[in-house]
Design a protein around this motif. Structure first.
Motif, PDB file in Angstrom:
ATOM      1  N   PRO A   3      54.559  62.611  57.100  1.00 48.06           N
ATOM      2  CA  PRO A   3      55.433  62.086  56.050  1.00 48.06           C
ATOM      3  C   PRO A   3      54.666  61.469  54.884  1.00 48.06           C
ATOM      4  O   PRO A   3      55.235  60.714  54.111  1.00 48.06           O
ATOM      5  CB  PRO A   3      56.251  61.030  56.792  1.00 48.06           C
ATOM      6  CG  PRO A   3      55.352  60.555  57.872  1.00 48.06           C
ATOM      7  CD  PRO A   3      54.545  61.766  58.272  1.00 48.06           C
ATOM      8  N   TYR A   4      53.398  61.772  54.750  1.00 45.07           N
ATOM      9  CA  TYR A   4      52.592  61.216  53.665  1.00 45.07           C
ATOM     10  C   TYR A   4      51.770  62.324  53.023  1.00 45.07           C
ATOM     11  O   TYR A   4      51.635  63.417  53.552  1.00 45.07           O
ATOM     12  CB  TYR A   4      51.665  60.108  54.199  1.00 45.07           C
ATOM     13  CG  TYR A   4      50.824  60.537  55.383  1.00 45.07           C
ATOM     14  CD1 TYR A   4      49.604  61.150  55.190  1.00 45.07           C
ATOM     15  CD2 TYR A   4      51.266  60.327  56.679  1.00 45.07           C
ATOM     16  CE1 TYR A   4      48.831  61.569  56.264  1.00 45.07           C
ATOM     17  CE2 TYR A   4      50.503  60.731  57.761  1.00 45.07           C
ATOM     18  CZ  TYR A   4      49.289  61.342  57.542  1.00 45.07           C
ATOM     19  OH  TYR A   4      48.527  61.739  58.605  1.00 45.07           O
ATOM     20  N   GLU A   5      51.227  62.021  51.853  1.00 35.97           N
ATOM     21  CA  GLU A   5      50.384  62.984  51.154  1.00 35.97           C
ATOM     22  C   GLU A   5      48.922  62.565  51.301  1.00 35.97           C
ATOM     23  O   GLU A   5      48.611  61.386  51.352  1.00 35.97           O
ATOM     24  CB  GLU A   5      50.755  63.015  49.666  1.00 35.97           C
ATOM     25  CG  GLU A   5      52.160  63.496  49.406  1.00 35.97           C
ATOM     26  CD  GLU A   5      52.476  63.472  47.910  1.00 35.97           C
ATOM     27  OE1 GLU A   5      51.532  63.465  47.097  1.00 35.97           O
ATOM     28  OE2 GLU A   5      53.654  63.450  47.602  1.00 35.97           O
ATOM     29  N   MET A   6      48.097  63.540  51.333  1.00 38.03           N
ATOM     30  CA  MET A   6      46.663  63.268  51.419  1.00 38.03           C
ATOM     31  C   MET A   6      46.166  62.816  50.051  1.00 38.03           C
ATOM     32  O   MET A   6      46.621  63.299  49.009  1.00 38.03           O
ATOM     33  CB  MET A   6      45.920  64.522  51.856  1.00 38.03           C
ATOM     34  CG  MET A   6      46.325  65.037  53.232  1.00 38.03           C
ATOM     35  SD  MET A   6      45.953  63.905  54.557  1.00 38.03           S
ATOM     36  CE  MET A   6      44.189  63.967  54.569  1.00 38.03           C
ATOM     37  N   LEU A   7      45.236  61.869  50.053  1.00 38.02           N
ATOM     38  CA  LEU A   7      44.641  61.409  48.801  1.00 38.02           C
ATOM     39  C   LEU A   7      43.711  62.479  48.246  1.00 38.02           C
ATOM     40  O   LEU A   7      43.019  63.174  49.002  1.00 38.02           O
ATOM     41  CB  LEU A   7      43.835  60.133  49.031  1.00 38.02           C
ATOM     42  CG  LEU A   7      44.635  58.857  49.261  1.00 38.02           C
ATOM     43  CD1 LEU A   7      43.682  57.709  49.569  1.00 38.02           C
ATOM     44  CD2 LEU A   7      45.453  58.536  48.032  1.00 38.02           C
ATOM     45  N   PRO A   8      43.694  62.618  46.922  1.00 36.91           N
ATOM     46  CA  PRO A   8      42.747  63.566  46.336  1.00 36.91           C
ATOM     47  C   PRO A   8      41.309  63.113  46.603  1.00 36.91           C
ATOM     48  O   PRO A   8      41.040  61.935  46.828  1.00 36.91           O
ATOM     49  CB  PRO A   8      43.058  63.529  44.842  1.00 36.91           C
ATOM     50  CG  PRO A   8      44.309  62.744  44.683  1.00 36.91           C
ATOM     51  CD  PRO A   8      44.561  62.011  45.940  1.00 36.91           C
ATOM     52  N   ALA A   9      40.420  64.035  46.549  1.00 35.57           N
ATOM     53  CA  ALA A   9      39.009  63.738  46.826  1.00 35.57           C
ATOM     54  C   ALA A   9      38.458  62.787  45.768  1.00 35.57           C
ATOM     55  O   ALA A   9      38.726  62.922  44.577  1.00 35.57           O
ATOM     56  CB  ALA A   9      38.209  65.028  46.839  1.00 35.57           C
ATOM     57  N   GLY A  10      37.739  61.803  46.190  1.00 33.12           N
ATOM     58  CA  GLY A  10      37.092  60.881  45.263  1.00 33.12           C
ATOM     59  C   GLY A  10      37.960  59.689  44.876  1.00 33.12           C
ATOM     60  O   GLY A  10      37.550  58.872  44.073  1.00 33.12           O
ATOM     61  N   VAL A  11      39.169  59.547  45.426  1.00 26.70           N
ATOM     62  CA  VAL A  11      40.038  58.411  45.106  1.00 26.70           C
ATOM     63  C   VAL A  11      40.106  57.505  46.322  1.00 26.70           C
ATOM     64  O   VAL A  11      40.290  57.963  47.451  1.00 26.70           O
ATOM     65  CB  VAL A  11      41.463  58.911  44.735  1.00 26.70           C
ATOM     66  CG1 VAL A  11      42.379  57.733  44.492  1.00 26.70           C
ATOM     67  CG2 VAL A  11      41.409  59.818  43.531  1.00 26.70           C
TER      68      VAL A  11
END
Length: 103
Positions: A3-11
């Motif tokens: 139920p969540y989104e993965m954080l973009p790389a480098g954040v």
């Protein structure tokens, strides 16, 4: 799926703003039970016991409203309103008939 989104790389988590979203539902007005009208119909013009039936449905509507059953209270209140209107129309009709007979 999570139920969540993965954080973009480098954040990193520390760089993101923190906020909370609260959804508010509009509060509906309570349904009318027409108890006073039913009581008057019962006391002042109980033709064919319609006033008494309207009073019973008004009490049921009030009970449903106290329990939080909005649709049940609306249904019983609508039935009480229809019975009150019918009793009122019949009372007016009988009053007109009696006045014309006396006159």
């Amino acid at each position: 799926l999570p139920p969540y989104e993965m954080l973009p790389a480098g954040v990193h988590m520390d760089e993101l703003s923190r906020s909370t979203t609260v959804l508010m539902e509009e509060e509906r007005p309570p349904p009318r039970d027409h108890l006073v009208w039913s009581l008057c119909s019962t006391l002042y013009g109980n033709v064919f016991c319609l006033g008494l039936l309207a009073f019973v449905f008004s009490v049921k509507s009030r009970d449903r409203k106290v329990l939080g059953d909005h649709s049940g209270a609306l249904s019983y209140g609508s039935t009480a309103k229809c019975l009150n209107i019918t009793a009122l129309v019949i009372n007016i009709f009988f009053t007109i008939i009696i006045i014309t007979i006396i006159a």
